[in-house]
Design an enzyme around this catalytic site. Sequence first.
Site, PDB file in Angstrom:
ATOM      1  N   LYS A 136       0.822  -1.210   0.000  1.00 25.12           N
ATOM      2  CA  LYS A 136       0.000   0.000   0.000  1.00 25.12           C
ATOM      3  C   LYS A 136       0.856   1.259   0.000  1.00 25.12           C
ATOM      4  O   LYS A 136       0.460   2.287  -0.555  1.00 25.12           O
ATOM      5  CB  LYS A 136      -0.951  -0.004   1.205  1.00 25.12           C
ATOM      6  CG  LYS A 136      -2.081  -1.017   1.066  1.00 25.12           C
ATOM      7  CD  LYS A 136      -3.134  -0.844   2.146  1.00 25.12           C
ATOM      8  CE  LYS A 136      -4.291  -1.803   1.919  1.00 25.12           C
ATOM      9  NZ  LYS A 136      -5.376  -1.620   2.897  1.00 25.12           N
ATOM     10  N   LYS A 168      -4.901 -11.241  -7.228  1.00 23.49           N
ATOM     11  CA  LYS A 168      -6.239 -11.413  -6.654  1.00 23.49           C
ATOM     12  C   LYS A 168      -7.176 -10.297  -7.122  1.00 23.49           C
ATOM     13  O   LYS A 168      -6.773  -9.136  -7.231  1.00 23.49           O
ATOM     14  CB  LYS A 168      -6.136 -11.390  -5.121  1.00 23.49           C
ATOM     15  CG  LYS A 168      -7.437 -11.675  -4.398  1.00 23.49           C
ATOM     16  CD  LYS A 168      -7.214 -11.650  -2.888  1.00 23.49           C
ATOM     17  CE  LYS A 168      -8.519 -11.789  -2.139  1.00 23.49           C
ATOM     18  NZ  LYS A 168      -8.332 -11.699  -0.673  1.00 23.49           N
ATOM     19  N   LYS A 212     -11.482  -4.766  -5.436  1.00 19.24           N
ATOM     20  CA  LYS A 212     -12.390  -3.661  -5.738  1.00 19.24           C
ATOM     21  C   LYS A 212     -11.650  -2.345  -5.918  1.00 19.24           C
ATOM     22  O   LYS A 212     -12.212  -1.381  -6.425  1.00 19.24           O
ATOM     23  CB  LYS A 212     -13.452  -3.529  -4.639  1.00 19.24           C
ATOM     24  CG  LYS A 212     -12.935  -3.227  -3.241  1.00 19.24           C
ATOM     25  CD  LYS A 212     -14.091  -3.215  -2.237  1.00 19.24           C
ATOM     26  CE  LYS A 212     -13.674  -2.827  -0.832  1.00 19.24           C
ATOM     27  NZ  LYS A 212     -12.782  -3.805  -0.184  1.00 19.24           N
TER      28      LYS A 212
END
Length: 331
Positions: free
Chosen positions: A114, A196, A199
């Site tokens: 992140k 993976k 969203k």
Amino acid sequence: MEDKKIIFSGVQPSGILTIGNYLGALINWAKFQDENNCIFCVVDQHAITIKQVPAELRRRTYETLAIYIACGIDPEKCTLFVQSHVPAHAELAWILNCSTMFGELSRMTQFKDKSKRHHDNINAGLFTYPVLMAADILLYQTDLVPVGQDQQQHIELARDVAARFNQSYSETFKIPVGFIPKTGARVMSLQDPLKKMSKSDENVNGFVSLLDDKDTIMRKFRRAVTDSDTCVRRGEGKDGINNLMSIYSCFTGKTDEETEKEFDGRGYGEFKEAVGIACAEGLAPIQEKFKELMNDKAYLEGVMRKGAEEANRMARKTLSKVYRKVGFVGL
């Protein structure tokens, strides 16, 4: 009731959930609720480690709760609530921060990932949010946490922090176990089947939202990345087709052998079309229920209030014990 396992899990309201969330998690949540004490949370406090538009976050919090219920999670059978409605999560997180080592957090792979994606906002919350996740779990004396493989590291941290606290202050927390269900799929991106489905993917063709209409779903599956072969079968180097076969199996209940037989000699184009149709048909009742729920905000707020009352009652028991153990003065 006493011999039932306590299960806790939650999802961030940082975007509309995908078929990956549904097939990999929510389907199993619904199965767990009949035989366990289930606690499911909309983890809105986790969402703000990344900059959010406040009005959108509020709307998505309602939407995420509505999706939970539309996917079969029954607020009469389990505790459904919004994380920020239970102050004990943040309160316990601070205490657990003081039992968590800097080095442990610096090794968390999701923090590294992140930080690369949001290099202009590497805040302290992004660094310490695994501790908040540990607090989420430990507050409810959780036995099992259904997670994907990518969250296993966070469960290990929660276990380590709980064991360290117990050793320092005597037995306080139950040591949770990460549980990767045998049923349910690890759904990968339609554009990068080695990654993976997420969203938050910048490529909107990589994921299928639970609220995508049929035309959008069909378009995304038609564009799904496959390989140069034309035979619908599982195999090494066929990650795109392997992923599509998993999705097709989840929505139709068909085995790989049945799918291979059904599409023998028919090619990828027809198979993608069939996967899209199966997905759209599978999501239709969820979308219908979701719309009904979103038109009844009063009902959703009632679920939030009831869930917050139940969660607060459970959480305060653990937190008051923790406060006493660390030496805080009670009133």
